[in-house]
Write an enzyme that holds these catalytic residues in place. Structure first.
Site, PDB file in Angstrom:
ATOM      1  N   ASP A 122       3.431  -4.414   7.824  1.00 40.23           N
ATOM      2  CA  ASP A 122       2.108  -3.626   7.767  1.00 40.23           C
ATOM      3  C   ASP A 122       0.857  -4.512   7.799  1.00 40.23           C
ATOM      4  O   ASP A 122       0.597  -5.155   7.152  1.00 40.23           O
ATOM      5  CB  ASP A 122       1.871  -2.883   6.302  1.00 40.23           C
ATOM      6  CG  ASP A 122       0.678  -2.348   6.117  1.00 40.23           C
ATOM      7  OD1 ASP A 122      -0.211  -2.374   6.864  1.00 40.23           O
ATOM      8  OD2 ASP A 122       0.599  -1.839   5.079  1.00 40.23           O
TER       9      ASP A 122
ATOM     10  N   LYS B  55      -9.913  -0.860  11.112  1.00 34.19           N
ATOM     11  CA  LYS B  55      -9.893  -2.045  10.369  1.00 34.19           C
ATOM     12  C   LYS B  55     -10.422  -3.142  10.913  1.00 34.19           C
ATOM     13  O   LYS B  55     -10.823  -4.266  10.383  1.00 34.19           O
ATOM     14  CB  LYS B  55      -8.658  -2.270   9.457  1.00 34.19           C
ATOM     15  CG  LYS B  55      -7.751  -1.226   8.651  1.00 34.19           C
ATOM     16  CD  LYS B  55      -8.422  -1.089   7.280  1.00 34.19           C
ATOM     17  CE  LYS B  55      -7.471  -0.136   6.450  1.00 34.19           C
ATOM     18  NZ  LYS B  55      -8.102   0.456   5.553  1.00 34.19           N
TER      19      LYS B  55
ATOM     20  N   CYS C 168      -5.079   2.641  -3.318  1.00 39.59           N
ATOM     21  CA  CYS C 168      -3.691   3.249  -2.735  1.00 39.59           C
ATOM     22  C   CYS C 168      -2.471   2.264  -2.987  1.00 39.59           C
ATOM     23  O   CYS C 168      -1.741   1.983  -2.217  1.00 39.59           O
ATOM     24  CB  CYS C 168      -3.758   3.539  -1.364  1.00 39.59           C
ATOM     25  SG  CYS C 168      -4.943   4.728  -1.058  1.00 39.59           S
TER      26      CYS C 168
ATOM     27  N   GLN D  12      -4.180  -4.934   7.030  1.00 44.20           N
ATOM     28  CA  GLN D  12      -5.320  -5.883   6.468  1.00 44.20           C
ATOM     29  C   GLN D  12      -5.233  -7.060   6.904  1.00 44.20           C
ATOM     30  O   GLN D  12      -6.250  -8.108   6.431  1.00 44.20           O
ATOM     31  CB  GLN D  12      -5.228  -5.808   4.849  1.00 44.20           C
ATOM     32  CG  GLN D  12      -5.452  -4.776   3.994  1.00 44.20           C
ATOM     33  CD  GLN D  12      -7.011  -4.147   4.065  1.00 44.20           C
ATOM     34  OE1 GLN D  12      -7.871  -4.716   4.493  1.00 44.20           O
ATOM     35  NE2 GLN D  12      -7.136  -2.927   3.838  1.00 44.20           N
TER      36      GLN D  12
ATOM     37  N   HIS E 103       0.592  -1.240  -0.041  1.00 38.36           N
ATOM     38  CA  HIS E 103       0.099  -0.070   0.086  1.00 38.36           C
ATOM     39  C   HIS E 103       0.928   1.470  -0.094  1.00 38.36           C
ATOM     40  O   HIS E 103       2.063   1.256   0.639  1.00 38.36           O
ATOM     41  CB  HIS E 103      -0.820  -0.124   1.218  1.00 38.36           C
ATOM     42  CG  HIS E 103      -1.973   1.037   1.524  1.00 38.36           C
ATOM     43  ND1 HIS E 103      -1.443   2.353   1.845  1.00 38.36           N
ATOM     44  CD2 HIS E 103      -3.336   0.748   1.363  1.00 38.36           C
ATOM     45  CE1 HIS E 103      -2.707   2.959   1.905  1.00 38.36           C
ATOM     46  NE2 HIS E 103      -3.534   2.282   1.658  1.00 38.36           N
TER      47      HIS E 103
END
Ligand code: 7TS
Length: 414
Positions: A207, A233, A371, A210, A128
């Site tokens: 990261d 999220k 993104c 998600q 991302h």
């Protein structure tokens, strides 16, 4: 039409989300956009409202009982995050505004000291922008180079490229745990191990934006040096997130933001800072949001992470099967063991047009580059339409999506 039996009381869960029974453009609403932002269940909203009405003041300030209690609630939420990530110490959990801020913190506070001219930063091809741009800013400032870990057409990282791309100059491995576009769940533990076998000095910056809606990351087992995520999220509010960092790395880093709350003493001649985690938490934090995130973690835990995962997986399989059967639809991202995210393109239909038609049918999805422009380029698509499924979704949502996609194809192709 199929129905799936959830391993929890789905009807009761859905009652926690009034939006799901609110008509949209005069039609039932189908929220298939949890990868953009998860919806907050009532207990999370109510916990934050209770704080705002009965418990609110500032934290870490003064001796008032109210302030001490607010501080306790806020620090209890930090402990919930620590447990969720299986971090070894509370000192390793820094509150931030979210994944983006967490990654910028690492790039700035760790990167500016440790990355030098000629060094290399290795990022996967499916990152991302939040795990690209902070590194580009740093690389430009320092004269470092960004290298890209390639992926297959199915959306899996080419593991054999790791040994080739990691060198003694590699300072950072930046890797998403789960791709927001492809749904790929990366074998983070393996990738970190292989990269560190080649260069034990690099730091692995993961990261988790998600990943956290779908699974419980174990930062110690993964071998992550830093792990970033956002509260919104995973059924929590916006404006709050966290950064996990190994204690030794965080201790050695200079502060990032300066101000109140993070100092031991301030004089014109010299200012000294408090220890972890406060050293990275200047100013008044989003207290209600942190407590809300703690409530979201409680909610997910009560549902059961394994149950959530099993149900979402069943929904993903059902949706994949139904969507794949539509002529003219191509799924982008077909790695095995995906998280419940499906990106697709429709022959002869721009994803933005598809997104608009779906919207009018009451189907909330995201259309665009998500993104992840370098990933779009890699997959040879200008954009995709993306449906993402959460534990409160049903096969009815999938059927409505399929019907709306059929309608879109009919509008364009007759
Ligand atoms: N990393 C990944 C993998 C993401 O999916 C996102 C947000 C971020 C970082 C940034 O998170 P933030 O909370 O700091 O904004 N992704 C998306 C998305 O896919 N659609 O909308 C936002």
């Amino acid at each position: 039409m199929t129905t799936l039996t959830a391993p929890f009381d789905l009807q009761k869960v859905r009652e926690d989300f009034p939006l799901l029974t609110t008509p949209f453009h005069g039609k039932p609403l189908h929220y298939l956009d949890s990868a953009v932002s998860g919806q907050m269940p009532k207990p999370v909203v109510e916990r934050m409202a209770h704080y705002a009405q009965f418990e609110h003041t500032n934290v870490h300030r003064g001796v008032s009982t109210l302030s001490q209690e607010a501080t306790d609630r806020y620090e209890e939420a930090r402990e919930k995050v620590r447990r969720f990530l299986n971090a070894g110490s509370l000192k390793e959990i820094i509150w931030t505004r979210g994944t983006t801020e967490s990654l910028n913190l690492v790039a700035q506070a760790w990167g500016r000291v440790n990355v030098l001219g000629g060094d290399e930063i290795l990022l996967s091809a499916m990152e991302h922008h939040a795990n690209i741009v902070p590194w580009q800013l740093l690389a430009q400032e320092k004269g470092a180079t960004i290298k890209v870990l390639p992926i297959t057409d199915q959306g899996e990282i080419l593991l054999d490229a790791i040994e080739e791309l990691v060198t003694e100059r590699t300072k950072v491995l930046g890797l998403t745990h789960v791709s927001n576009v492809l749904g790929t769940v990366n074998p983070v533990k393996d990738i970190i191990a292989r990269a560190k076998a080649k260069n034990p000095n690099l730091v692995a910056v993961i990261d988790g934006a998600q990943a956290v809606p779908h699974l419980r990351p174990d930062v110690q087992d993964l071998g992550a040096d830093f792990y970033a995520f956002s509260g919104h999220k995973l059924s929590g509010p916006t404006g709050i997130g966290a950064l996990y960092g190994k204690q030794a790395l965080l201790e050695a880093m200079p502060p990032w933001h300066g101000g109140g709350n993070m100092i031991l003493s301030v004089a014109w001649e010299k200012t000294t800072f408090i220890g972890l985690p406060g050293k990275f938490e200047a100013g008044t934090p989003p207290i209600a949001a942190a407590i809300g995130l703690g409530a979201a973690l409680d909610y997910m835990e009560a549902l059961g992470w394994e149950k959530v995962q099993a149900y979402e997986h069943a929904l993903l399989e059902y949706a994949t099967e139904r969507l794949s059967a539509l002529p003219g639809l191509r799924i982008i991202g077909t790695a095995p063991g995906k998280a419940s995210v499906i990106s697709f393109v429709l022959e002869g239909v721009h994803p933005h047009d598809a997104g608009s038609i779906l919207d009018h049918e009451g189907i909330v999805v995201r259309a665009g580059h998500h993104c992840a422009q370098p990933l779009m380029k890699r997959m040879n698509v200008p954009a995709t339409t993306r449906a993402s499924f959460a534990y409160f979704n049903t096969t009815d949502d999938v059927d409505a999506l399929v019907d709306a996609v059929k309608k879109t194809l009919e509008i364009f192709h007759g």
